[in-house]
Motif scaffolding. Structure first.
Motif, PDB file in Angstrom:
ATOM      1  N   MET A  61     -15.997 -52.800 -11.864  1.00 46.52           N
ATOM      2  CA  MET A  61     -17.158 -51.994 -11.609  1.00 46.52           C
ATOM      3  C   MET A  61     -17.387 -51.924 -10.111  1.00 46.52           C
ATOM      4  O   MET A  61     -16.826 -52.720  -9.363  1.00 46.52           O
ATOM      5  CB  MET A  61     -18.344 -52.530 -12.370  1.00 46.52           C
ATOM      6  N   CYS A  62     -18.221 -51.012  -9.686  1.00 45.78           N
ATOM      7  CA  CYS A  62     -18.463 -50.872  -8.253  1.00 45.78           C
ATOM      8  C   CYS A  62     -19.311 -52.041  -7.749  1.00 45.78           C
ATOM      9  O   CYS A  62     -19.886 -52.793  -8.523  1.00 45.78           O
ATOM     10  CB  CYS A  62     -19.144 -49.537  -7.970  1.00 45.78           C
ATOM     11  N   LYS A  63     -19.378 -52.182  -6.446  1.00 42.20           N
ATOM     12  CA  LYS A  63     -20.088 -53.324  -5.865  1.00 42.20           C
ATOM     13  C   LYS A  63     -21.579 -53.290  -6.167  1.00 42.20           C
ATOM     14  O   LYS A  63     -22.212 -54.324  -6.305  1.00 42.20           O
ATOM     15  CB  LYS A  63     -19.855 -53.350  -4.359  1.00 42.20           C
ATOM     16  N   ILE A  64     -22.152 -52.101  -6.289  1.00 42.61           N
ATOM     17  CA  ILE A  64     -23.586 -51.980  -6.576  1.00 42.61           C
ATOM     18  C   ILE A  64     -23.890 -52.471  -7.987  1.00 42.61           C
ATOM     19  O   ILE A  64     -24.806 -53.260  -8.199  1.00 42.61           O
ATOM     20  CB  ILE A  64     -24.046 -50.525  -6.377  1.00 42.61           C
ATOM     21  N   CYS A  65     -23.105 -52.025  -8.963  1.00 41.21           N
ATOM     22  CA  CYS A  65     -23.325 -52.461 -10.346  1.00 41.21           C
ATOM     23  C   CYS A  65     -22.952 -53.919 -10.533  1.00 41.21           C
ATOM     24  O   CYS A  65     -23.564 -54.620 -11.333  1.00 41.21           O
ATOM     25  CB  CYS A  65     -22.524 -51.596 -11.313  1.00 41.21           C
ATOM     26  N   GLU A  66     -21.961 -54.392  -9.809  1.00 43.52           N
ATOM     27  CA  GLU A  66     -21.555 -55.787  -9.909  1.00 43.52           C
ATOM     28  C   GLU A  66     -22.670 -56.718  -9.441  1.00 43.52           C
ATOM     29  O   GLU A  66     -22.903 -57.774 -10.018  1.00 43.52           O
ATOM     30  CB  GLU A  66     -20.297 -56.018  -9.083  1.00 43.52           C
ATOM     31  N   ASN A  67     -23.387 -56.336  -8.413  1.00 41.42           N
ATOM     32  CA  ASN A  67     -24.492 -57.148  -7.894  1.00 41.42           C
ATOM     33  C   ASN A  67     -25.723 -57.081  -8.786  1.00 41.42           C
ATOM     34  O   ASN A  67     -26.510 -58.020  -8.821  1.00 41.42           O
ATOM     35  CB  ASN A  67     -24.857 -56.715  -6.481  1.00 41.42           C
ATOM     36  N   LYS A  73     -15.084 -56.604 -18.885  1.00 41.06           N
ATOM     37  CA  LYS A  73     -14.038 -57.190 -18.063  1.00 41.06           C
ATOM     38  C   LYS A  73     -13.260 -56.076 -17.383  1.00 41.06           C
ATOM     39  O   LYS A  73     -12.781 -55.153 -18.036  1.00 41.06           O
ATOM     40  CB  LYS A  73     -13.095 -58.025 -18.922  1.00 41.06           C
ATOM     41  N   ILE A  74     -13.134 -56.178 -16.090  1.00 43.38           N
ATOM     42  CA  ILE A  74     -12.350 -55.231 -15.311  1.00 43.38           C
ATOM     43  C   ILE A  74     -11.347 -56.028 -14.504  1.00 43.38           C
ATOM     44  O   ILE A  74     -11.706 -56.981 -13.814  1.00 43.38           O
ATOM     45  CB  ILE A  74     -13.229 -54.368 -14.397  1.00 43.38           C
ATOM     46  N   GLU A 117      -1.882 -52.015  -9.149  1.00 44.17           N
ATOM     47  CA  GLU A 117      -1.768 -50.664  -9.701  1.00 44.17           C
ATOM     48  C   GLU A 117      -3.121 -49.968  -9.834  1.00 44.17           C
ATOM     49  O   GLU A 117      -3.192 -48.835 -10.273  1.00 44.17           O
ATOM     50  CB  GLU A 117      -1.079 -50.734 -11.054  1.00 44.17           C
ATOM     51  N   GLY A 118      -4.193 -50.639  -9.515  1.00 47.50           N
ATOM     52  CA  GLY A 118      -5.522 -50.058  -9.633  1.00 47.50           C
ATOM     53  C   GLY A 118      -6.416 -50.894 -10.528  1.00 47.50           C
ATOM     54  O   GLY A 118      -6.175 -52.074 -10.744  1.00 47.50           O
ATOM     55  N   TYR A 119      -7.430 -50.274 -11.045  1.00 44.86           N
ATOM     56  CA  TYR A 119      -8.416 -50.956 -11.880  1.00 44.86           C
ATOM     57  C   TYR A 119      -8.129 -50.671 -13.344  1.00 44.86           C
ATOM     58  O   TYR A 119      -7.740 -49.567 -13.713  1.00 44.86           O
ATOM     59  CB  TYR A 119      -9.822 -50.465 -11.548  1.00 44.86           C
ATOM     60  N   LYS A 120      -8.353 -51.688 -14.182  1.00 49.03           N
ATOM     61  CA  LYS A 120      -8.160 -51.536 -15.618  1.00 49.03           C
ATOM     62  C   LYS A 120      -9.369 -52.089 -16.344  1.00 49.03           C
ATOM     63  O   LYS A 120      -9.825 -53.196 -16.062  1.00 49.03           O
ATOM     64  CB  LYS A 120      -6.905 -52.266 -16.084  1.00 49.03           C
ATOM     65  N   LEU A 121      -9.885 -51.313 -17.278  1.00 47.92           N
ATOM     66  CA  LEU A 121     -10.972 -51.744 -18.136  1.00 47.92           C
ATOM     67  C   LEU A 121     -10.354 -52.445 -19.339  1.00 47.92           C
ATOM     68  O   LEU A 121      -9.483 -51.895 -20.006  1.00 47.92           O
ATOM     69  CB  LEU A 121     -11.798 -50.546 -18.586  1.00 47.92           C
ATOM     70  N   ILE A 171      -8.720 -47.019 -15.024  1.00 49.42           N
ATOM     71  CA  ILE A 171      -9.954 -46.313 -14.673  1.00 49.42           C
ATOM     72  C   ILE A 171      -9.980 -46.059 -13.171  1.00 49.42           C
ATOM     73  O   ILE A 171      -9.391 -46.806 -12.392  1.00 49.42           O
ATOM     74  CB  ILE A 171     -11.214 -47.096 -15.107  1.00 49.42           C
ATOM     75  N   ASN A 172     -10.658 -44.997 -12.774  1.00 50.36           N
ATOM     76  CA  ASN A 172     -10.856 -44.661 -11.368  1.00 50.36           C
ATOM     77  C   ASN A 172     -12.327 -44.685 -10.978  1.00 50.36           C
ATOM     78  O   ASN A 172     -12.647 -44.636  -9.803  1.00 50.36           O
ATOM     79  CB  ASN A 172     -10.288 -43.274 -11.058  1.00 50.36           C
ATOM     80  N   TYR A 173     -13.205 -44.723 -11.984  1.00 49.10           N
ATOM     81  CA  TYR A 173     -14.644 -44.666 -11.747  1.00 49.10           C
ATOM     82  C   TYR A 173     -15.340 -45.820 -12.442  1.00 49.10           C
ATOM     83  O   TYR A 173     -14.871 -46.327 -13.454  1.00 49.10           O
ATOM     84  CB  TYR A 173     -15.213 -43.333 -12.252  1.00 49.10           C
ATOM     85  N   CYS A 174     -16.466 -46.223 -11.925  1.00 47.85           N
ATOM     86  CA  CYS A 174     -17.266 -47.297 -12.498  1.00 47.85           C
ATOM     87  C   CYS A 174     -17.730 -46.875 -13.897  1.00 47.85           C
ATOM     88  O   CYS A 174     -18.282 -45.785 -14.063  1.00 47.85           O
ATOM     89  CB  CYS A 174     -18.464 -47.593 -11.600  1.00 47.85           C
ATOM     90  N   PRO A 175     -17.537 -47.724 -14.914  1.00 48.11           N
ATOM     91  CA  PRO A 175     -17.957 -47.350 -16.264  1.00 48.11           C
ATOM     92  C   PRO A 175     -19.473 -47.324 -16.454  1.00 48.11           C
ATOM     93  O   PRO A 175     -19.966 -46.785 -17.428  1.00 48.11           O
ATOM     94  CB  PRO A 175     -17.317 -48.415 -17.157  1.00 48.11           C
ATOM     95  N   PHE A 176     -20.242 -47.869 -15.502  1.00 48.02           N
ATOM     96  CA  PHE A 176     -21.686 -47.903 -15.641  1.00 48.02           C
ATOM     97  C   PHE A 176     -22.385 -46.755 -14.924  1.00 48.02           C
ATOM     98  O   PHE A 176     -23.267 -46.119 -15.463  1.00 48.02           O
ATOM     99  CB  PHE A 176     -22.240 -49.242 -15.114  1.00 48.02           C
ATOM    100  N   CYS A 177     -22.008 -46.482 -13.668  1.00 47.95           N
ATOM    101  CA  CYS A 177     -22.729 -45.468 -12.895  1.00 47.95           C
ATOM    102  C   CYS A 177     -21.881 -44.247 -12.545  1.00 47.95           C
ATOM    103  O   CYS A 177     -22.417 -43.229 -12.143  1.00 47.95           O
ATOM    104  CB  CYS A 177     -23.279 -46.084 -11.622  1.00 47.95           C
ATOM    105  N   GLY A 178     -20.564 -44.330 -12.674  1.00 50.25           N
ATOM    106  CA  GLY A 178     -19.715 -43.185 -12.413  1.00 50.25           C
ATOM    107  C   GLY A 178     -19.238 -43.059 -10.961  1.00 50.25           C
ATOM    108  O   GLY A 178     -18.588 -42.073 -10.613  1.00 50.25           O
TER     109      GLY A 178
END
Length: 57
Positions: free
Chosen positions: A1-7, A15-16, A21-25, A46-53
């Motif tokens: 997830m992005c740093k904003i949602c992670e905090n 779990k991400i 190779e990138g990010y995997k959900l 995934i390329n985008y945060c699953p919570f905020c996009g």
């Protein structure tokens, strides 16, 4: 997830994986694996945060 949602996340139920190779959900399926005697997990790129996009770095 992005740093904003992670905090701001209170519950850690997603779990991400961060890899070369990138990010995997990581999604737990309802199947039981006999080989490892554990749940079977499906990994989705995934390329985008699953919570905020927001786009992941």
């Amino acid at each position: 997830m992005c740093k904003i949602c992670e905090n701001n996340q209170e519950l850690d139920y997603t779990k991400i994986e961060y890899g070369e190779e990138g990010y995997k959900l990581v999604i737990q399926t309802s199947d039981w694996g006999d080989y490892y005697d554990d749940w079977v997990y499906e990994r989705v790129n995934i390329n985008y945060c699953p919570f905020c996009g927001r786009k992941l770095d």
